[in-house]
Design a protein around this motif. Structure first.
Motif, PDB file in Angstrom:
ATOM      1  N   UNK A 170       0.832  -1.216   0.000  1.00  0.00           N
ATOM      2  CA  UNK A 170       0.000   0.000   0.000  1.00  0.00           C
ATOM      3  C   UNK A 170       0.861   1.258   0.000  1.00  0.00           C
ATOM      4  N   UNK A 171       2.017   1.203   0.602  1.00  0.00           N
ATOM      5  CA  UNK A 171       2.910   2.360   0.567  1.00  0.00           C
ATOM      6  C   UNK A 171       3.398   2.606  -0.861  1.00  0.00           C
ATOM      7  N   UNK A 172       3.695   1.526  -1.606  1.00  0.00           N
ATOM      8  CA  UNK A 172       4.138   1.675  -2.990  1.00  0.00           C
ATOM      9  C   UNK A 172       3.019   2.239  -3.862  1.00  0.00           C
ATOM     10  N   UNK A 173       1.761   1.847  -3.587  1.00  0.00           N
ATOM     11  CA  UNK A 173       0.632   2.391  -4.336  1.00  0.00           C
ATOM     12  C   UNK A 173       0.503   3.893  -4.103  1.00  0.00           C
ATOM     13  N   UNK A 174       0.703   4.303  -2.862  1.00  0.00           N
ATOM     14  CA  UNK A 174       0.636   5.732  -2.566  1.00  0.00           C
ATOM     15  C   UNK A 174       1.762   6.494  -3.250  1.00  0.00           C
ATOM     16  N   UNK A 175       2.971   5.912  -3.227  1.00  0.00           N
ATOM     17  CA  UNK A 175       4.113   6.570  -3.862  1.00  0.00           C
ATOM     18  C   UNK A 175       3.922   6.671  -5.374  1.00  0.00           C
ATOM     19  N   UNK A 176       3.341   5.645  -5.980  1.00  0.00           N
ATOM     20  CA  UNK A 176       3.142   5.644  -7.434  1.00  0.00           C
ATOM     21  C   UNK A 176       1.946   6.473  -7.860  1.00  0.00           C
ATOM     22  N   UNK A 177       1.197   7.055  -6.906  1.00  0.00           N
ATOM     23  CA  UNK A 177       0.058   7.910  -7.246  1.00  0.00           C
ATOM     24  C   UNK A 177      -1.168   7.145  -7.649  1.00  0.00           C
ATOM     25  N   UNK A 178      -1.277   5.871  -7.247  1.00  0.00           N
ATOM     26  CA  UNK A 178      -2.441   5.069  -7.592  1.00  0.00           C
ATOM     27  C   UNK A 178      -3.703   5.546  -6.876  1.00  0.00           C
ATOM     28  N   UNK A 201      -2.264  -2.790   9.683  1.00  0.00           N
ATOM     29  CA  UNK A 201      -1.203  -3.795   9.593  1.00  0.00           C
ATOM     30  C   UNK A 201      -0.026  -3.444  10.490  1.00  0.00           C
ATOM     31  N   UNK A 202       0.244  -2.141  10.620  1.00  0.00           N
ATOM     32  CA  UNK A 202       1.332  -1.721  11.511  1.00  0.00           C
ATOM     33  C   UNK A 202       0.988  -2.053  12.966  1.00  0.00           C
ATOM     34  N   UNK A 203      -0.297  -1.831  13.344  1.00  0.00           N
ATOM     35  CA  UNK A 203      -0.719  -2.182  14.713  1.00  0.00           C
ATOM     36  C   UNK A 203      -0.654  -3.697  14.943  1.00  0.00           C
ATOM     37  N   UNK A 204      -1.057  -4.422  13.906  1.00  0.00           N
ATOM     38  CA  UNK A 204      -0.984  -5.886  14.005  1.00  0.00           C
ATOM     39  C   UNK A 204       0.465  -6.338  14.171  1.00  0.00           C
ATOM     40  N   UNK A 205       1.362  -5.721  13.419  1.00  0.00           N
ATOM     41  CA  UNK A 205       2.781  -6.051  13.530  1.00  0.00           C
ATOM     42  C   UNK A 205       3.310  -5.711  14.913  1.00  0.00           C
ATOM     43  N   UNK A 206       2.866  -4.564  15.439  1.00  0.00           N
ATOM     44  CA  UNK A 206       3.299  -4.179  16.781  1.00  0.00           C
ATOM     45  C   UNK A 206       2.812  -5.149  17.845  1.00  0.00           C
ATOM     46  N   UNK A 212      -8.349   5.033   2.680  1.00  0.00           N
ATOM     47  CA  UNK A 212      -8.452   3.584   2.782  1.00  0.00           C
ATOM     48  C   UNK A 212      -7.059   2.948   2.872  1.00  0.00           C
ATOM     49  N   UNK A 213      -6.145   3.437   2.021  1.00  0.00           N
ATOM     50  CA  UNK A 213      -4.782   2.930   2.050  1.00  0.00           C
ATOM     51  C   UNK A 213      -4.113   3.227   3.399  1.00  0.00           C
ATOM     52  N   UNK A 214      -4.343   4.435   3.894  1.00  0.00           N
ATOM     53  CA  UNK A 214      -3.756   4.812   5.187  1.00  0.00           C
ATOM     54  C   UNK A 214      -4.274   3.907   6.306  1.00  0.00           C
ATOM     55  N   UNK A 215      -5.579   3.600   6.221  1.00  0.00           N
ATOM     56  CA  UNK A 215      -6.184   2.757   7.251  1.00  0.00           C
ATOM     57  C   UNK A 215      -5.589   1.335   7.222  1.00  0.00           C
ATOM     58  N   UNK A 216      -5.401   0.806   6.000  1.00  0.00           N
ATOM     59  CA  UNK A 216      -4.801  -0.536   5.880  1.00  0.00           C
ATOM     60  C   UNK A 216      -3.391  -0.537   6.446  1.00  0.00           C
TER      61      UNK A 216
END
Length: 480
Positions: free
Chosen positions: A275-283, A300-305, A292-296
């Protein structure tokens, strides 16, 4: 004896001389008075010789008797451990005989003294060797590893009780028994024989060995060492078997743990990266998509934590390094806080979250944050594995007779198969049939059990039936 014979010969010569003198003295007188034949001169001479011979024989017997007595005293002195008197041999035996006997006695005394000294030294060495042997035997018998010591002929010298238990023989009766007889049906006897045959090439050998104990395979690390005797010749083989079954199990669990952790960490990281790559590529061209991308990414970051926190907490608890802040805690207040936190998730899945808490005024001596984590894990799992429209009930009860408080979480979810029940609290274990219903790491229940049982001396409770639901809970002892 030579001196005694010389003395007897002298006496005989003396007797003959005396007889001759007697004849010379008497014969002239006889000739003057009467004819020689009338006085039987030959008879007179013969009688004188006989008398001389009898005297010599008597003296010879006396000498022999005295010599025998001297040799008898010498024999007694040689057999006796006490010193012999200096005047053992009477001077009447003859000076030369006495001198030779004294020299012989002195030499024998020195030999006897040396032999007695050697005997004492050998007795001391024997006692020391026996004490060392007993000490070594006690030490070997006290070793928890199996130890078998064999000689140059593959006969058992020492086997400790651990070896007897492992190979089913009496260690007290193992001495001088062929090792092949004691290890019947085991390949270890062949390894011992092979080690003996090739001792010139290698003095030490280590290998892994599998042996069945109570119909279960056990793994051993075997160390064989060749030993030499006091003459630096090959004396036998020392075999030590160390049970590494648990170590191999732990090693396998460690490998599985690393594999699971890698997989669980990779999953949220992959989502975050994508999702970070999608944001960087302007998708994400519009704000709604970007949110929505930020929420995902945040989810996932909270899950990883949480995954990392769970791993660290479990490791700290197992290592005894977890900082625990125990104090009187109101469990009902903790459970109510958990229900408030879990309520939004339950409503999102259209699951009814029912509060069945009874008023409990007693407290437990616990770490509040840990008890909160344990309750939250159980309620979250119940919501995750309960289909929409289901119910999750949370109850709190006090058992005054047992002096404990009980927390139960009951759901109407899919339930757990009977064959999976025994694995529920293992690290990274997830029921295969239920994996599609929700994401998870398989660490939540393991952490909950560690908190309840290892840290707070409580007890985990679980009941489940496929298609009807499950009940998870725990009990904690009340504060004194």
């Amino acid at each position: 004896m030579r001196a005694a014979q010389t003395r007897v010969t002298g006496l005989l010569m003396l007797a003959v001389g005396a007889t001759t003198a007697l004849a010379v003295y008497w014969l002239p007188r006889v000739a003057q008075d009467a004819p020689l034949s009338s006085y039987h001169a030959p008879t007179l001479v013969a009688s004188s010789v006989v008398v001389a011979l009898l005297a010599a024989i008597a003296l010879h017997r006396d000498s022999v008797k005295h010599t025998r007595r001297a040799f008898e005293q010498l024999k007694q002195c040689a057999l006796s451990e006490t010193p012999c008197a200096g005047d053992l041999i009477n001077e009447r035996s003859g000076g030369e005989v006495a001198r030779e006997l004294r020299e012989h006695i002195d030499a024998q005394k020195k030999k006897i003294d040396n032999l007695l000294m050697q005997k004492k030294n050998l007795e001391i060495q024997l006692k020391i060797a026996d004490a060392q042997r007993k000490q070594t035997q006690v030490m070997i018998h006290g070793i928890s590893d199996a130890v078998i010591i064999t000689d140059a002929f593959d006969e058992t010298l020492i086997a400790n009780p651990a070896a007897g238990d492992l190979f089913a023989f009496d260690a007290n009766k193992a001495a001088r028994q062929p090792v092949a007889k004691l290890l019947t049906g085991s390949a270890l006897a062949g390894h011992i024989t092979e080690m003996r045959q090739h001792h010139a090439r290698t003095n030490r050998r280590t290998f892994e060995f599998e042996h069945e104990v109570d119909k279960q395979p056990r793994h051993f690390s075997v160390t064989m060492t060749c030993v030499n005797d006091s003459t630096d010749q090959f004396g036998g083989v020392v075999t030590v078997l160390h049970d590494i079954t648990r170590e191999k199990e732990v090693g396998k669990m460690k490998n599985e743990f690393v594999s699971h952790v890698s997989h669980e960490l990779r999953t949220p990281l992959s989502s975050i990266k994508a999702y970070a790559e999608l944001l960087v590529d302007g998708e994400a061209s519009d704000e709604k998509t970007r949110q929505e991308f930020y929420h995902v990414i945040q989810t996932e970051a909270n899950r990883l934590g949480r995954l990392i926190d769970n791993i660290l907490n479990i490791s700290r608890i197992e290592a005894g390094m977890m900082k625990v802040n125990k104090k009187p805690v109101d469990v009902s207040a903790v459970v109510k806080q958990v229900l408030e936190v879990a309520m939004p998730t339950a409503k999102e899945k259209q699951i009814q979250l029912v509060d069945q808490l009874k008023p409990v005024f007693d407290h437990v001596n616990a770490d509040r944050d840990m008890i909160y984590q344990a309750c939250l894990n159980l309620v979250s799992n119940a919501i995750k594995y309960t289909p929409s429209g289901g119910t999750v009930k949370v109850s709190l009860d006090l058992d005054e007779a047992a002096r404990q408080v009980k927390v139960l979480v009951t759901d109407t979810g899919v339930g757990i198969p009977a064959d999976a029940m025994k694995h529920l609290f293992e690290k990274f274990f997830r029921v295969e049939q239920n994996k599609s219903m929700a994401k998870g790491s398989g660490l939540g229940l393991n952490l909950t059990r560690q908190i309840v049982e290892s840290v707070h001396e409580g007890k985990m409770l679980v009941q489940s039936e496929v298609g009807k639901g499950s009940t998870f809970g725990f009990t904690l002892p009340l504060a004194a």
